[in-house]
Each structure stands twice: as C-alpha cells, then as structure tokens.
Write a protein that holds these residues in place. Sequence first.
Motif, PDB file in Angstrom:
ATOM      1  N   ALA A 171       8.316   4.758   0.913  1.00 26.28           N
ATOM      2  CA  ALA A 171       9.070   4.141  -0.130  1.00 26.28           C
ATOM      3  C   ALA A 171      10.376   4.619  -0.305  1.00 26.28           C
ATOM      4  O   ALA A 171      10.686   5.728   0.112  1.00 26.28           O
ATOM      5  N   ILE A 172      11.498   3.584  -0.202  1.00 25.22           N
ATOM      6  CA  ILE A 172      12.698   4.007  -0.354  1.00 25.22           C
ATOM      7  C   ILE A 172      13.478   3.176  -1.388  1.00 25.22           C
ATOM      8  O   ILE A 172      13.217   2.001  -1.607  1.00 25.22           O
ATOM      9  N   CYS A 173      14.504   3.824  -1.715  1.00 25.99           N
ATOM     10  CA  CYS A 173      15.460   2.949  -2.813  1.00 25.99           C
ATOM     11  C   CYS A 173      16.548   2.173  -1.929  1.00 25.99           C
ATOM     12  O   CYS A 173      16.802   2.491  -0.837  1.00 25.99           O
ATOM     13  N   ASN A 174      17.121   1.122  -2.595  1.00 26.57           N
ATOM     14  CA  ASN A 174      18.391   0.389  -1.725  1.00 26.57           C
ATOM     15  C   ASN A 174      19.159   1.202  -1.376  1.00 26.57           C
ATOM     16  O   ASN A 174      19.770   1.199  -0.006  1.00 26.57           O
ATOM     17  N   GLU A 175      19.902   2.221  -2.051  1.00 22.37           N
ATOM     18  CA  GLU A 175      20.864   3.293  -1.933  1.00 22.37           C
ATOM     19  C   GLU A 175      20.627   4.124  -0.641  1.00 22.37           C
ATOM     20  O   GLU A 175      21.255   3.948   0.372  1.00 22.37           O
ATOM     21  N   CYS A 176      19.271   4.734  -0.507  1.00 20.15           N
ATOM     22  CA  CYS A 176      19.029   5.548   0.691  1.00 20.15           C
ATOM     23  C   CYS A 176      18.789   4.723   1.766  1.00 20.15           C
ATOM     24  O   CYS A 176      19.147   5.177   2.921  1.00 20.15           O
ATOM     25  N   HIS A 177      18.132   3.482   1.763  1.00 23.56           N
ATOM     26  CA  HIS A 177      17.838   2.607   2.804  1.00 23.56           C
ATOM     27  C   HIS A 177      19.229   1.959   3.427  1.00 23.56           C
ATOM     28  O   HIS A 177      19.388   2.278   4.538  1.00 23.56           O
ATOM     29  N   LYS A 178      20.198   1.835   2.657  1.00 24.74           N
ATOM     30  CA  LYS A 178      21.666   1.514   2.993  1.00 24.74           C
ATOM     31  C   LYS A 178      22.153   2.544   3.901  1.00 24.74           C
ATOM     32  O   LYS A 178      22.641   2.477   5.049  1.00 24.74           O
ATOM     33  N   ALA A 179      22.063   3.630   3.154  1.00 29.27           N
ATOM     34  CA  ALA A 179      22.828   4.940   3.834  1.00 29.27           C
ATOM     35  C   ALA A 179      21.980   5.244   5.202  1.00 29.27           C
ATOM     36  O   ALA A 179      22.560   5.596   6.281  1.00 29.27           O
ATOM     37  N   ARG A 223       0.722  -1.233  -0.096  1.00 31.89           N
ATOM     38  CA  ARG A 223      -0.139   0.011   0.014  1.00 31.89           C
ATOM     39  C   ARG A 223       0.969   1.385   0.009  1.00 31.89           C
ATOM     40  O   ARG A 223       0.595   2.356  -0.753  1.00 31.89           O
ATOM     41  N   ILE A 224       2.072   1.352   0.777  1.00 32.31           N
ATOM     42  CA  ILE A 224       2.804   2.475   0.860  1.00 32.31           C
ATOM     43  C   ILE A 224       3.547   2.508  -0.535  1.00 32.31           C
ATOM     44  O   ILE A 224       3.733   3.844  -1.020  1.00 32.31           O
ATOM     45  N   LEU A 225       4.186   1.504  -1.286  1.00 34.63           N
ATOM     46  CA  LEU A 225       4.624   1.591  -2.406  1.00 34.63           C
ATOM     47  C   LEU A 225       3.600   2.161  -3.592  1.00 34.63           C
ATOM     48  O   LEU A 225       4.373   3.091  -4.353  1.00 34.63           O
ATOM     49  N   GLN A 226       2.424   1.808  -3.401  1.00 36.46           N
ATOM     50  CA  GLN A 226       1.396   2.460  -4.406  1.00 36.46           C
ATOM     51  C   GLN A 226       1.163   3.915  -3.924  1.00 36.46           C
ATOM     52  O   GLN A 226       1.247   4.556  -4.878  1.00 36.46           O
ATOM     53  N   ARG A 227       1.006   4.131  -2.745  1.00 36.90           N
ATOM     54  CA  ARG A 227       0.875   5.696  -2.430  1.00 36.90           C
ATOM     55  C   ARG A 227       1.955   6.447  -2.859  1.00 36.90           C
ATOM     56  O   ARG A 227       1.499   7.470  -3.341  1.00 36.90           O
ATOM     57  N   ASP A 228       3.126   5.940  -2.682  1.00 40.27           N
ATOM     58  CA  ASP A 228       4.144   6.672  -3.058  1.00 40.27           C
ATOM     59  C   ASP A 228       4.678   6.626  -4.421  1.00 40.27           C
ATOM     60  O   ASP A 228       5.910   7.128  -4.925  1.00 40.27           O
ATOM     61  N   LEU A 229       3.890   5.929  -5.328  1.00 40.56           N
ATOM     62  CA  LEU A 229       4.031   5.694  -6.534  1.00 40.56           C
ATOM     63  C   LEU A 229       5.374   4.869  -7.044  1.00 40.56           C
ATOM     64  O   LEU A 229       5.912   5.263  -8.051  1.00 40.56           O
ATOM     65  N   HIS A 230       5.749   4.185  -6.099  1.00 41.11           N
ATOM     66  CA  HIS A 230       7.204   3.364  -6.375  1.00 41.11           C
ATOM     67  C   HIS A 230       8.244   4.345  -6.379  1.00 41.11           C
ATOM     68  O   HIS A 230       9.190   3.734  -7.216  1.00 41.11           O
ATOM     69  N   LEU A 231       8.226   5.483  -5.703  1.00 37.29           N
ATOM     70  CA  LEU A 231       9.445   6.317  -6.091  1.00 37.29           C
ATOM     71  C   LEU A 231      10.045   6.632  -4.612  1.00 37.29           C
ATOM     72  O   LEU A 231       9.169   6.744  -3.547  1.00 37.29           O
ATOM     73  N   CYS A 232      11.238   6.506  -4.746  1.00 38.19           N
ATOM     74  CA  CYS A 232      11.956   6.811  -3.554  1.00 38.19           C
ATOM     75  C   CYS A 232      11.834   7.966  -2.719  1.00 38.19           C
ATOM     76  O   CYS A 232      12.035   9.024  -3.602  1.00 38.19           O
ATOM     77  N   GLN A 233      11.185   8.369  -1.656  1.00 40.10           N
ATOM     78  CA  GLN A 233      10.813   9.693  -0.997  1.00 40.10           C
ATOM     79  C   GLN A 233      12.013  10.384  -0.744  1.00 40.10           C
ATOM     80  O   GLN A 233      12.029  11.694  -1.024  1.00 40.10           O
ATOM     81  N   PRO A 234      13.297   9.627   0.010  1.00 37.93           N
ATOM     82  CA  PRO A 234      14.278  10.467   0.350  1.00 37.93           C
ATOM     83  C   PRO A 234      14.842  11.155  -1.036  1.00 37.93           C
ATOM     84  O   PRO A 234      15.500  12.302  -1.208  1.00 37.93           O
ATOM     85  N   CYS A 235      14.819  10.458  -2.002  1.00 39.60           N
ATOM     86  CA  CYS A 235      15.470  10.928  -3.543  1.00 39.60           C
ATOM     87  C   CYS A 235      14.684  12.054  -3.993  1.00 39.60           C
ATOM     88  O   CYS A 235      15.066  13.080  -4.403  1.00 39.60           O
TER      89      CYS A 235
END
Length: 120
Positions: free
Chosen positions: A89-97, A33-45
């Motif tokens: 929603a977050i990408c791998n890079e941001c999540h790792k950081a 649901r969160i991924l859909q809400r955030d349109l599968h885009l990394c929010q920190p990015c």
Amino acid sequence: MAKKASGQWKGQDRRGSASQRGYGAPWRRLRKRILQRDLHLCQPCLSRSRTTAADAVDHIINKASATADEMITLDGVRMHFDDERNLQAICNECHKAKTAREGNGGKPKPEIGIDGWPLT
Ligand SMILES: [Zn+2]
C-alpha cells in the motif's frame, strides 16, 4: 424484442493510462486485499515512522525490471511480478516520488532540483 445497444460496455471501463493497461477485475480484487493487509497505511511512510493513509497499491519491484515471463527477484526470492509479497500500500506522495525515480520503462531519470534543472 429489446433494442440492442451497440457499442455499449457492460459496466466495463477498460480505459486507463498505458501503465494501467491490463488491470481488470482481478487486479482490483488483489489491490483491495493488499490495502486490507497493510491496513490502508502507506508502507514507505511507515518505514520512516510516518502514518499516512494509502491511496494506491504499488509494485515494490517495477514491472520494467521483470523478465519476459513477468518474474522478479525480491530479497533473493524469485516470484511473479503480481505476487502479494511484491505489492505494498502506498500514498500518492510516495507513489509519485517512486514513479519519478523509476521513470518510464524503468529508465533512471535525473532528479529535478528546485530550480527545475536535473541534479547531476
Ligand atoms: Zn507515503
């Protein structure tokens, strides 16, 4: 009579790292649901004007910062740790950081410089 298979999981896989422990089907539904809400885009990015596909869903306030009853305070609002407002929603890079910044158990971890030594 059907032979009873012992020790077999019924499509359930409860393995995972310690940090993923306890995340079952409800979490997977919430995550979707969160991924859909955030349109599968990394929010920190996105906040840095970058458009990156998200790979995961992240708790904005780390679980380690939650109280014993799993409550957190975000923008002055007290809510449950798994509240949708505390998820992004977050990408791998941001999540790792972010995970590296937060460290294990919420303890601050020194940033590691390019020479492999902590920056102090
Ligand atoms: Zn990102």
